[in-house]
Design an enzyme around this catalytic site. Structure first.
Site, short mmCIF file in Angstrom:
data_model
loop_
_atom_site.label_atom_id
_atom_site.label_comp_id
_atom_site.label_asym_id
_atom_site.label_seq_id
_atom_site.Cartn_x
_atom_site.Cartn_y
_atom_site.Cartn_z
N ASP A 129 -18.09 26.27 3.14
CA ASP A 129 -17.96 26.55 1.72
C ASP A 129 -18.97 27.60 1.25
O ASP A 129 -20.11 27.63 1.71
CB ASP A 129 -18.23 25.23 0.97
CG ASP A 129 -18.21 25.39 -0.52
OD1 ASP A 129 -17.13 25.71 -1.04
OD2 ASP A 129 -19.27 25.21 -1.16
N GLU A 162 -15.40 30.45 3.89
CA GLU A 162 -15.05 30.87 2.53
C GLU A 162 -16.03 31.91 2.05
O GLU A 162 -17.21 31.63 1.84
CB GLU A 162 -15.07 29.70 1.53
CG GLU A 162 -14.62 30.17 0.16
CD GLU A 162 -15.00 29.25 -0.99
OE1 GLU A 162 -14.20 29.14 -1.93
OE2 GLU A 162 -16.08 28.66 -0.97
C1 NAG Z 1 -12.43 26.87 -2.79
C2 NAG Z 1 -13.73 26.16 -2.79
O1 NAG Z 1 -14.04 25.43 -1.89
N1 NAG Z 1 -14.50 26.33 -3.81
C3 NAG Z 1 -15.78 25.71 -3.93
C4 NAG Z 1 -16.83 26.70 -3.60
O2 NAG Z 1 -18.08 26.16 -3.70
C5 NAG Z 1 -18.41 25.68 -4.98
C6 NAG Z 1 -19.78 25.08 -4.89
O3 NAG Z 1 -19.90 24.29 -3.74
C7 NAG Z 1 -17.38 24.69 -5.48
O4 NAG Z 1 -17.60 24.45 -6.83
C8 NAG Z 1 -15.99 25.24 -5.32
O5 NAG Z 1 -15.02 24.28 -5.64
#
Ligand code: NAG
Ligand code: NAG
Ligand code: NAG
Ligand code: NAG
Ligand code: CA
Ligand code: CA
Length: 591
Positions: free
Chosen positions: A235, A308
């Site tokens: 993430d 991500e």
């Molecule tokens: C798509 C996804 O996973 N989004 C997350 C990215 O990270 C932030 C903080 O950890 C989250 O708030 C999101 O939902």
């Protein structure tokens, strides 16, 4: 996250609408046998909204286990679960208070083991969400760090702040903003210092310049690998590292972007010092090593690392690794979200999104295609429901892996959530007038299993988020019962990709044939070709695909068609006069 401004600038530079060159995939056509993840169909489960097994209105692990048959039926290779770890749920699991345990409202470690066991029986791999940038402020590591306990003093990013020379008052160390609006620094009275939180106040950033933190997080990976997971989706990589402090221990301020007037918005300032640092890339290489070591020691299939990162291509592509080191198997390709947000849905925009990935991807790596996730308006809402089949077809006809967010296979659209029902911190940090611009609740509403009570999601009196209004027509049961449905098309697509050597091993050629019509051709010597044609326009058109590829035969056989199309599977259609209704998408084959 919001589209990054630098990326927008980059895009405008690369915007070459009339460029209708056919491009050859660099890595395809190589006659090497592929690893499982290279052609995988990944399916993202948002556990809170997938299936509730005990009527409390909140999805859970036993709910997922009970619906693994559904995933088997879809044909997907692997499911990645958004965080299921112990959490106060300020950011719905992205604020982890114990990386080694399961959130009680989702179940127990034994429930998780039962899930893995059943998934193994069904041949479905399970991937967990790894949230490395921060923990919850309720994590014991943070409490120890606040108390300056030995070994934990520097677990987080602490700073004294700076004195305002005119007021003499203490102020945050820098002007940095968090993602969810407002300053990224929080004063902690007990410790007498500020801590950094690039996300919510309750999500303090871990300090990756501390080797003990690096080692702890590798332990987390090893722990879940031993529990039988097939890898991790990592993430929020951009903010992992911040720039080094200077000799006086200070951090630099970011500059004004002049793109936006709202001082609380992340995009008000540049993110030069708080995103996309080179150390972040190296950390991913180290995690890859952890996965490879696990496989070397314990055997089994390769554990996969998905990343991500909403970053510009020059940064994102480094995650793949370089000529001497392997990195992530698949850094997520968000171009179908970010690039296509920039303009209307058009064939040239689709081409740009594909070009930007394939032309920047290092040789020999595997592409991937993502339509959505729990942070973005649902695919059917963004592209239009009439284009959901065309988009699902597109990601499965292109070379490499693809990722489905739960509900995309049904054409689910966003729910509407009132200010009173809003729970997402990004929405809540805004106000009753503006929250809809920020909130991510609409794309997180419960999954639609049927037209029954709570869409078959829960037997409870209320669900943690209200249902989307369209559940009575868009749901698994009614799409199963229909002769043609988004769901049935999705299943045919997955089945085709699993069985077709052309889709798995073939070369690719694609182009915006006109401003409305997009065409892809996959070819494997000796096996033939599969052709994709989609009309993203609002009017019926007739196209001559020989202009796209002279070697095509005069007719092609229809394999799969979008829901509204009047053509019949198995019939042959003219290549030189191929008629496509508005929104129609087809997969055709040479034999
Ligand atoms: C798509 C996804 O996973 N989004 C997350 C990215 O990270 C932030 C903080 O950890 C989250 O708030 C999101 O939902
Ligand atoms: C110091 O405080 C004043 C008054 O609040 C403010 O206008 C100014 O921007 C502050 N200076 C810095 C460097 O933050
Ligand atoms: C590849 O990455 C590693 C680790 O970051 C680095 O040490 C090495 O110099 C890089 N090699 C090349 C060829 O870029
Ligand atoms: C792809 O090509 C490789 C090598 O030629 C072959 O081993 C593999 O079976 C092919 N994959 C499929 C699905 O045909
Ligand atoms: Ca439940
Ligand atoms: Ca960080």
């Amino acid at each position: 996250m919001k589209a990054n401004r630098t990326f927008k600038t980059l895009l405008s530079l690369l915007w070459l609408p009339a460029l209708a060159l056919a491009c050859q995939d660099k890595a395809a056509s190589k006659p090497a046998s592929k690893e499982w993840w290279q052609t995988a169909q990944f399916y993202q489960i948002y556990p809170r909204s997938f299936k509730d097994s005990n009527g409390d209105g909140i999805g859970d692990l036993n709910g997922i286990t009970s619906e693994l048959e559904y995933l088997k039926d879809l044909g997907v290779t692997a499911a990645w679960l958004s965080p299921i770890f112990k959490s106060p749920m300020v950011d719905f699991g992205y604020d982890i208070s114990d990386f080694y345990d399961i959130q009680p409202e989702y179940g127990t470690l034994d429930d998780f083991r039962a899930l893995i066991k059943r998934a193994n029986e069904l041949g479905i791999k399970i991937i967990l969400d790894f949230v490395p940038n921060h923990s919850s402020d309720e994590n014991v590591w943070f409490k120890k760090s606040v108390a300056r306990e030995r070994g934990y003093e520097d677990y987080y990013v602490w700073h004294d702040g700076r004195l305002n020379s005119s007021t003499g008052k203490r102020e945050p160390p820098t002007n940095w903003n968090q993602y969810f609006r407002g300053t990224a620094w929080q004063w902690n009275e007990q410790r007498g210092q500020y801590y950094l939180h690039q996300f919510a106040v309750q999500q303090p950033d871990l300090n990756y310049r501390n080797p003990a933190v690096v080692e702890q997080m590798k332990r987390v990976l090893r722990y879940w690998l031993k529990e039988g997971v097939a890898g991790f989706r990592c993430d929020a990589l951009p903010p992992l590292f911040e720039v080094q402090r200077d000799a006086q221990g200070q951090y630099p301020d970011e500059e004004l972007t002049n793109a936006i007037e709202d001082v609380e918005d992340r995009a008000y300032l540049t993110t030069k010092y708080i995103e996309n640092q080179p150390e972040t890339v190296d950390m991913v290489y180290q995690w890859r090593q952890v996965l490879d070591d696990h496989q070397r020691i314990f055997g089994g299939d390769a554990g996969v690392l998905l990343i991500e990162t909403y970053s510009p291509a020059w940064f994102t592509m480094q995650f793949y690794g370089n000529s001497s080191v392997n990195g992530a198997h698949l850094p997520f390709n968000f171009n179908f979200i970010t690039v296509m947000e920039q303009g209307p849905l058009s064939a040239s925009n689709v081409q740009l999104a594909i070009d930007l990935w394939l032309q920047n991807m290092p040789a020999g790596r595997t592409a991937n295609w993502v339509l959505g996730n729990h942070d973005k308006r649902r695919a059917a809402s963004r592209y239009g429901v009439e284009h959901i089949d065309a988009m699902n077809m597109l990601v499965m006809v292109l070379p490499g892996a693809s990722v489905t967010y739960q509900g995309e296979e049904l054409g689910m659209t966003d729910g509407w959530i009132s200010w009173e029902d809003t729970v997402d911190p990004w929405g809540c940090n805004s106000d009753a007038q503006n929250y809809e611009h920020y909130t991510r609740d609409p794309e997180r509403t419960p999954f639609h299993w049927s037209s029954g009570k709570n869409a078959g999601f829960s037997t409870g009196e209320r669900t943690w988020l209200p249902l989307a209004a369209d559940y009575e027509t868009i749901n698994v049961a009614s799409e199963e019962a229909a002769t043609h449905s988004h769901l049935k098309i999705y299943k045919s697509l997955v089945a085709l990709r699993r069985s077709s050597t052309i889709l798995q091993n073939g070369s690719v050629k694609y182009r915006a044939h006109t401003e409305e019509v997009f065409v892809v051709k996959r070819t494997l010597a000796g096996a033939g070709s599969i052709v994709y044609a989609a009309n993203f326009g609002a009017a019926k058109v007739s196209v001559d695909l020989r202009e796209f590829d002279k070697t095509l035969p005069s007719t092609l056989k229809l394999l799969i068609r979008s829901v509204g199309a009047s053509k019949t599977e198995g019939q042959s259609y003219s290549v030189s006069h191929l008629e496509l209704d508005a929104g129609e998408a087809l997969l055709l084959a040479t034999n």
